[in-house]
Scaffold this motif. Structure first.
Motif, PDB file in Angstrom:
ATOM      1  N   GLU A  25       0.950  -1.299  -0.080  1.00 46.51           N
ATOM      2  CA  GLU A  25       0.066  -0.109  -0.201  1.00 46.51           C
ATOM      3  C   GLU A  25       0.650   1.427  -0.017  1.00 46.51           C
ATOM      4  O   GLU A  25       2.042   1.262   0.286  1.00 46.51           O
ATOM      5  N   THR A  26       0.224   2.372  -0.429  1.00 43.98           N
ATOM      6  CA  THR A  26       0.926   3.575  -0.441  1.00 43.98           C
ATOM      7  C   THR A  26      -0.046   4.771   0.322  1.00 43.98           C
ATOM      8  O   THR A  26      -1.194   4.667   0.104  1.00 43.98           O
ATOM      9  N   LEU A  27       0.512   5.319   1.255  1.00 44.06           N
ATOM     10  CA  LEU A  27      -0.012   6.249   2.272  1.00 44.06           C
ATOM     11  C   LEU A  27       0.526   7.608   1.866  1.00 44.06           C
ATOM     12  O   LEU A  27       1.735   7.737   2.105  1.00 44.06           O
ATOM     13  N   ALA A  28      -0.176   8.704   1.643  1.00 40.50           N
ATOM     14  CA  ALA A  28       0.556   9.862   1.648  1.00 40.50           C
ATOM     15  C   ALA A  28       0.020  10.671   2.509  1.00 40.50           C
ATOM     16  O   ALA A  28      -1.159  10.902   3.069  1.00 40.50           O
ATOM     17  N   ILE A  29       1.088  11.314   3.284  1.00 40.38           N
ATOM     18  CA  ILE A  29       0.791  12.275   4.413  1.00 40.38           C
ATOM     19  C   ILE A  29       1.055  13.642   3.711  1.00 40.38           C
ATOM     20  O   ILE A  29       2.190  14.083   3.273  1.00 40.38           O
ATOM     21  N   VAL A  30      -0.162  14.424   3.776  1.00 39.32           N
ATOM     22  CA  VAL A  30       0.112  15.869   3.073  1.00 39.32           C
ATOM     23  C   VAL A  30      -0.093  16.900   4.146  1.00 39.32           C
ATOM     24  O   VAL A  30      -0.986  16.866   5.067  1.00 39.32           O
ATOM     25  N   GLY A  31       0.671  17.827   4.021  1.00 37.27           N
ATOM     26  CA  GLY A  31       0.394  19.157   5.078  1.00 37.27           C
ATOM     27  C   GLY A  31       1.452  20.099   4.571  1.00 37.27           C
ATOM     28  O   GLY A  31       2.369  20.037   3.979  1.00 37.27           O
ATOM     29  N   GLU A  32       1.196  21.417   5.093  1.00 40.37           N
ATOM     30  CA  GLU A  32       1.733  22.518   4.755  1.00 40.37           C
ATOM     31  C   GLU A  32       3.236  22.564   5.361  1.00 40.37           C
ATOM     32  O   GLU A  32       3.366  21.763   6.537  1.00 40.37           O
ATOM     33  N   SER A  33       4.162  23.137   5.092  1.00 44.63           N
ATOM     34  CA  SER A  33       5.449  23.283   5.626  1.00 44.63           C
ATOM     35  C   SER A  33       5.271  23.620   6.899  1.00 44.63           C
ATOM     36  O   SER A  33       4.513  24.555   7.578  1.00 44.63           O
ATOM     37  N   GLY A  34       6.152  22.758   7.707  1.00 39.22           N
ATOM     38  CA  GLY A  34       6.085  23.095   9.262  1.00 39.22           C
ATOM     39  C   GLY A  34       5.112  22.345  10.011  1.00 39.22           C
ATOM     40  O   GLY A  34       5.093  22.457  11.205  1.00 39.22           O
ATOM     41  N   SER A  35       4.272  21.567   9.346  1.00 44.16           N
ATOM     42  CA  SER A  35       3.017  20.661  10.120  1.00 44.16           C
ATOM     43  C   SER A  35       3.604  19.489  10.791  1.00 44.16           C
ATOM     44  O   SER A  35       2.674  18.958  11.399  1.00 44.16           O
ATOM     45  N   GLY A  36       4.688  19.009  10.477  1.00 43.74           N
ATOM     46  CA  GLY A  36       5.331  18.097  11.325  1.00 43.74           C
ATOM     47  C   GLY A  36       5.320  16.699  10.417  1.00 43.74           C
ATOM     48  O   GLY A  36       5.542  15.560  10.893  1.00 43.74           O
ATOM     49  N   LYS A  37       5.290  16.985   9.205  1.00 45.40           N
ATOM     50  CA  LYS A  37       5.339  15.723   8.130  1.00 45.40           C
ATOM     51  C   LYS A  37       6.809  14.877   8.394  1.00 45.40           C
ATOM     52  O   LYS A  37       6.828  13.744   8.443  1.00 45.40           O
ATOM     53  N   SER A  38       7.724  15.812   8.362  1.00 37.86           N
ATOM     54  CA  SER A  38       9.187  15.331   8.295  1.00 37.86           C
ATOM     55  C   SER A  38       9.488  14.736   9.680  1.00 37.86           C
ATOM     56  O   SER A  38      10.200  13.889   9.954  1.00 37.86           O
ATOM     57  N   VAL A  39       8.948  15.348  10.720  1.00 36.51           N
ATOM     58  CA  VAL A  39       9.294  15.095  11.996  1.00 36.51           C
ATOM     59  C   VAL A  39       8.741  13.554  12.409  1.00 36.51           C
ATOM     60  O   VAL A  39       9.283  12.790  12.899  1.00 36.51           O
ATOM     61  N   THR A  40       7.420  13.523  11.822  1.00 34.91           N
ATOM     62  CA  THR A  40       6.854  12.210  11.699  1.00 34.91           C
ATOM     63  C   THR A  40       7.817  11.019  11.124  1.00 34.91           C
ATOM     64  O   THR A  40       7.870   9.969  11.756  1.00 34.91           O
ATOM     65  N   SER A  41       8.251  11.300   9.926  1.00 33.65           N
ATOM     66  CA  SER A  41       9.058  10.239   9.362  1.00 33.65           C
ATOM     67  C   SER A  41      10.230  10.066  10.070  1.00 33.65           C
ATOM     68  O   SER A  41      10.729   8.964  10.121  1.00 33.65           O
ATOM     69  N   LEU A  42      11.052  11.193  10.680  1.00 33.53           N
ATOM     70  CA  LEU A  42      12.034  10.982  11.358  1.00 33.53           C
ATOM     71  C   LEU A  42      11.816  10.087  12.839  1.00 33.53           C
ATOM     72  O   LEU A  42      12.613   9.168  13.249  1.00 33.53           O
ATOM     73  N   ALA A  43      10.596  10.093  13.346  1.00 25.84           N
ATOM     74  CA  ALA A  43      10.224   9.331  14.407  1.00 25.84           C
ATOM     75  C   ALA A  43      10.014   7.952  14.187  1.00 25.84           C
ATOM     76  O   ALA A  43      10.296   6.971  14.836  1.00 25.84           O
ATOM     77  N   LEU A  44       9.633   7.711  12.810  1.00 26.15           N
ATOM     78  CA  LEU A  44       9.196   6.154  12.422  1.00 26.15           C
ATOM     79  C   LEU A  44      10.754   5.559  12.292  1.00 26.15           C
ATOM     80  O   LEU A  44      10.804   4.419  12.515  1.00 26.15           O
ATOM     81  N   LEU A  45      11.829   6.371  11.997  1.00 26.54           N
ATOM     82  CA  LEU A  45      12.971   5.809  12.017  1.00 26.54           C
ATOM     83  C   LEU A  45      14.023   5.643  13.131  1.00 26.54           C
ATOM     84  O   LEU A  45      15.067   5.317  13.230  1.00 26.54           O
ATOM     85  N   GLY A  46      13.407   6.428  14.100  1.00 23.24           N
ATOM     86  CA  GLY A  46      14.042   6.680  15.342  1.00 23.24           C
ATOM     87  C   GLY A  46      15.161   7.718  15.241  1.00 23.24           C
ATOM     88  O   GLY A  46      16.261   7.743  16.091  1.00 23.24           O
ATOM     89  N   LEU A  47      14.992   8.615  14.283  1.00 23.15           N
ATOM     90  CA  LEU A  47      15.991   9.701  14.184  1.00 23.15           C
ATOM     91  C   LEU A  47      15.577  10.916  14.857  1.00 23.15           C
ATOM     92  O   LEU A  47      16.412  12.055  14.746  1.00 23.15           O
TER      93      LEU A  47
END
Length: 192
Positions: A8-30
């Motif tokens: 499956e593909t899940l798209a997370i969409v949001g404006e700059s600064g909404s936490g999208k990248s922080v979420t991805s870093l958390a998934l990797l423990g970064l």
């Protein structure tokens, strides 16, 4: 909260600064060592990741969960060849010789459409165009056939034609290895 299954593909969409990248870093423990606080739980195949010790997370990172970073020029180390970086990502998780890892790097560059991969494997990131760097980043993130691929703004700063090629490439490789993909973007055109 969200769930994504293999294939499956899940798209997370949001404006700059909404936490999208922080979420991805958390998934990797970064997120460790940053000001980001992670609460709740992150589960991968039933395994809780938030409280996972770093050495166990490191074993998952790259092999089970992988990421295409937003800016391949800053994600790729300028001192090492593209091929050496892909080979290292493979050797970290597989007991193979340097020669076997280099052959795998060439194979991955070929899979992502880099012309003359046997020669380009010796090039440095600055010798690649933006689209080729993004393809090399994809090759590195998929070298271990991860179960989950996080693509954080994988087409930012690429022209529309190259964007379409990169998205098609991710989709084709996803089908080939049956990965789950989390696509992070602010661009609804990319999601469409």
């Amino acid at each position: 909260s969200f769930t994504v299954r293999r294939g499956e593909t899940l798209a997370i969409v949001g404006e700059s600064g909404s936490g999208k990248s922080v979420t991805s870093l958390a998934l990797l423990g970064l997120h460790k060592g940053t000001r980001a606080e992670v609460s709740g739980e992150i589960r991968l195949d039933g395994r809780e990741l938030v409280s996972l010790p770093e050495h166990e997370m490191r074993a998952l990172r790259g092999r089970t969960v992988s990421m295409i970073f937003q800016d391949p020029l800053s994600a790729l180390h300028p001192y090492f060849t593209v091929g050496a970086q892909i080979a290292e990502a493979y050797r970290v998780h597989h007991k193979v010789s340097k020669k076997e890892a280099r052959e795998r790097a060439v194979e991955m560059l070929k899979r992502v459409g880099i012309p003359q991969p046997e020669r380009r494997v010796r090039d440095y990131p600055h010798q690649f165009s933006g689209g080729m760097r993004q393809r090399a980043m994809i090759a590195m993130s998929l070298v271990c056939d991860p179960e989950l691929l996080i693509a954080d703004e994988p087409t930012t700063a690429l022209d529309v034609t190259v964007q379409a090629q990169i998205l098609d490439l991710i989709r084709d490789l996803q089908k080939e290895i049956a990965s789950a993909v989390v696509l992070i973007t602010h661009d609804l055109g990319v999601v469409a």
